[in-house]
Design a protein around this motif. Structure first.
Motif, PDB file in Angstrom:
ATOM      1  N   LEU A   2       0.815  -1.209   0.000  1.00 16.38           N
ATOM      2  CA  LEU A   2       0.000   0.000   0.000  1.00 16.38           C
ATOM      3  C   LEU A   2       0.848   1.258   0.000  1.00 16.38           C
ATOM      4  N   PHE A   3       2.087   1.137   0.469  1.00 22.09           N
ATOM      5  CA  PHE A   3       2.959   2.306   0.476  1.00 22.09           C
ATOM      6  C   PHE A   3       4.086   2.050  -0.500  1.00 22.09           C
ATOM      7  N   GLN A   6       8.102   4.792  -2.834  1.00 22.03           N
ATOM      8  CA  GLN A   6       8.924   5.462  -1.813  1.00 22.03           C
ATOM      9  C   GLN A   6       8.110   5.857  -0.585  1.00 22.03           C
ATOM     10  N   GLY A   7       7.295   4.915  -0.111  1.00 22.73           N
ATOM     11  CA  GLY A   7       6.550   5.190   1.110  1.00 22.73           C
ATOM     12  C   GLY A   7       5.335   6.055   0.926  1.00 22.73           C
ATOM     13  N   LYS A   8       5.116   6.564  -0.282  1.00 21.32           N
ATOM     14  CA  LYS A   8       3.911   7.377  -0.484  1.00 21.32           C
ATOM     15  C   LYS A   8       2.696   6.473  -0.536  1.00 21.32           C
ATOM     16  N   PRO A   9       1.534   6.952  -0.044  1.00 21.57           N
ATOM     17  CA  PRO A   9       0.324   6.157  -0.211  1.00 21.57           C
ATOM     18  C   PRO A   9       0.046   5.973  -1.691  1.00 21.57           C
ATOM     19  N   MET A  13      -4.655   2.823  -2.788  1.00 24.49           N
ATOM     20  CA  MET A  13      -5.024   3.132  -1.395  1.00 24.49           C
ATOM     21  C   MET A  13      -5.941   4.352  -1.351  1.00 24.49           C
ATOM     22  N   GLU A  14      -5.580   5.371  -2.135  1.00 31.89           N
ATOM     23  CA  GLU A  14      -6.367   6.599  -2.115  1.00 31.89           C
ATOM     24  C   GLU A  14      -7.754   6.348  -2.670  1.00 31.89           C
TER      25      GLU A  14
ATOM     26  N   THR B  61      10.709   6.272   6.126  1.00 34.87           N
ATOM     27  CA  THR B  61      10.055   6.114   4.827  1.00 34.87           C
ATOM     28  C   THR B  61       8.567   6.377   4.942  1.00 34.87           C
ATOM     29  N   GLY B  65       6.813   9.725   3.488  1.00 32.94           N
ATOM     30  CA  GLY B  65       5.827   9.586   2.421  1.00 32.94           C
ATOM     31  C   GLY B  65       4.531  10.279   2.772  1.00 32.94           C
ATOM     32  N   PHE B 210      -6.204   4.934   7.270  1.00 33.83           N
ATOM     33  CA  PHE B 210      -5.875   5.926   6.245  1.00 33.83           C
ATOM     34  C   PHE B 210      -7.073   6.816   5.937  1.00 33.83           C
TER      35      PHE B 210
END
Lengths: 93, 228
Positions: A2-3, A6-9, A13-14, B61, B65, B210
């Protein structure tokens, strides 16, 4: 999973969480309108008029929330595809 | 347990009998989440390095993010409200995951925990809006047209009060539902039935945390940006 980037959502997921939010506002706004009308009626002694008026206002507020949410999604998806398909529609905002 | 299917056995019942405090289970599991997070934070603070490794890498990380995501949505002002958003997300995530440990129950499967957090969010985004706009914050409730302002004032009030309620109910309903499904499947087919559901519920619980984070961010965006 899900991330991912580079760790972004990630996009999935969004989208999943946006889909999870739609609908409940409609119900809660209706109930908040109902409760406000009921307690205002008890306070002012105007039963049942304020109850009816505030119930309708609650339903309208719920629909307005869902409409604004849908417009937000639409604007975001236009932002995603805007580069390739050019401007679509003529929303003034 | 507020209502519905009771959990067969939770550790908190045993701990509660030992301590004799008479507190409900969700309080203990919230404390457990707090202990886990505080331990992680103190351990990390003790050995921060310029070149991150191990646990510091994971946290940097994930939090980096999320910060990029927040700044992309809220602009540079997002950095000021980010600590609140991120601690909310991590706290809910840990509380949700605790529900997956056998013998534990998620603290978010109780309305009271969620209502407290949703009220915090409600007060916080209104505080941020009032701090930024002063008395002009009321324009956020008026809508674009002056003629419709009294109607919009009532409509916006209803929809703003509905926000903490829907945050509470969404988180409670999803997490509580998952806990009930886990208990039911455990009764039907002890380990075989629950194991596949774990993968689904790890996804579901992450998404619920989330969603709470994203909605808080959207509300903060609404109170930070210029009114129409």
């Amino acid at each position: 999973m899900l991330f991912s980037n580079q760790g972004k959502p990630s996009g999935a997921m969004e989208i999943l969480s946006t889909a999870g939010t739609i609908g409940l506002q409609l119900v809660t706004a209706t109930f908040v309108g109902l409760a406000m009308g009921y307690f205002l009626d008890e306070w002012l002694g105007t039963s049942p008029w304020l109850l009816i008026v505030f119930l309708l206002l609650g339903i309208v507020a719920g629909f307005r929330d869902v409409f604004l949410e849908a417009r937000r999604i639409q604007r975001r998806s236009e932002g995603d595809h805007g580069a390739e398909s050019g401007p679509r529609g003529s929303d003034p905002k | 347990m507020a209502a519905g299917l009771p959990h067969p056995l939770t550790y908190s019942v045993i701990i509660d009998e030992k301590l004799g405090l008479g507190l409900p289970p969700h309080v203990y599991y919230m404390w457990m989440a707090m202990i886990i997070l505080l331990t992680c934070a103190l351990m990390l603070r003790g050995r921060l390095q310029l070149v991150p490794g191990g646990m510091q890498n994971v946290f940097e990380t994930a939090i980096g993010g999320l910060e990029d995501f927040t700044v992309a949505n809220l602009g540079e002002e997002g950095r000021r409200v980010f600590p609140f958003l991120c601690s909310m997300f991590i706290f809910i995530l840990v509380m949700n995951y605790i529900g997956l440990i056998p013998g534990c129950d998620a603290a978010t499967a109780n309305v009271n925990t969620n209502a407290a957090m949703a009220l915090c969010v409600f007060l916080y985004y209104n505080y941020i809006g009032i701090k930024k706009w002063g008395f002009g914050y009321i324009k956020h409730f008026m809508g674009p047209m002056p003629a419709l302002a009294p109607l919009m004032l009532v409509l916006e009030t209803v929809s703003h009060i509905a926000r903490p309620l829907s945050l509470t109910l969404r988180l409670f309903g999803n997490i509580r539902g998952e806990e009930i499904v886990l208990v039911l499947l455990f009764v039907l087919a002890p380990v075989l039935g629950t194991l596949p559901m774990y993968f689904l519920f790890i996804l579901g619980k992450t998404i619920q945390a989330f969603i709470f984070f994203m909605l808080t961010m959207i509300y903060l965006k609404g109170s930070l940006e210029h009114a129409h």
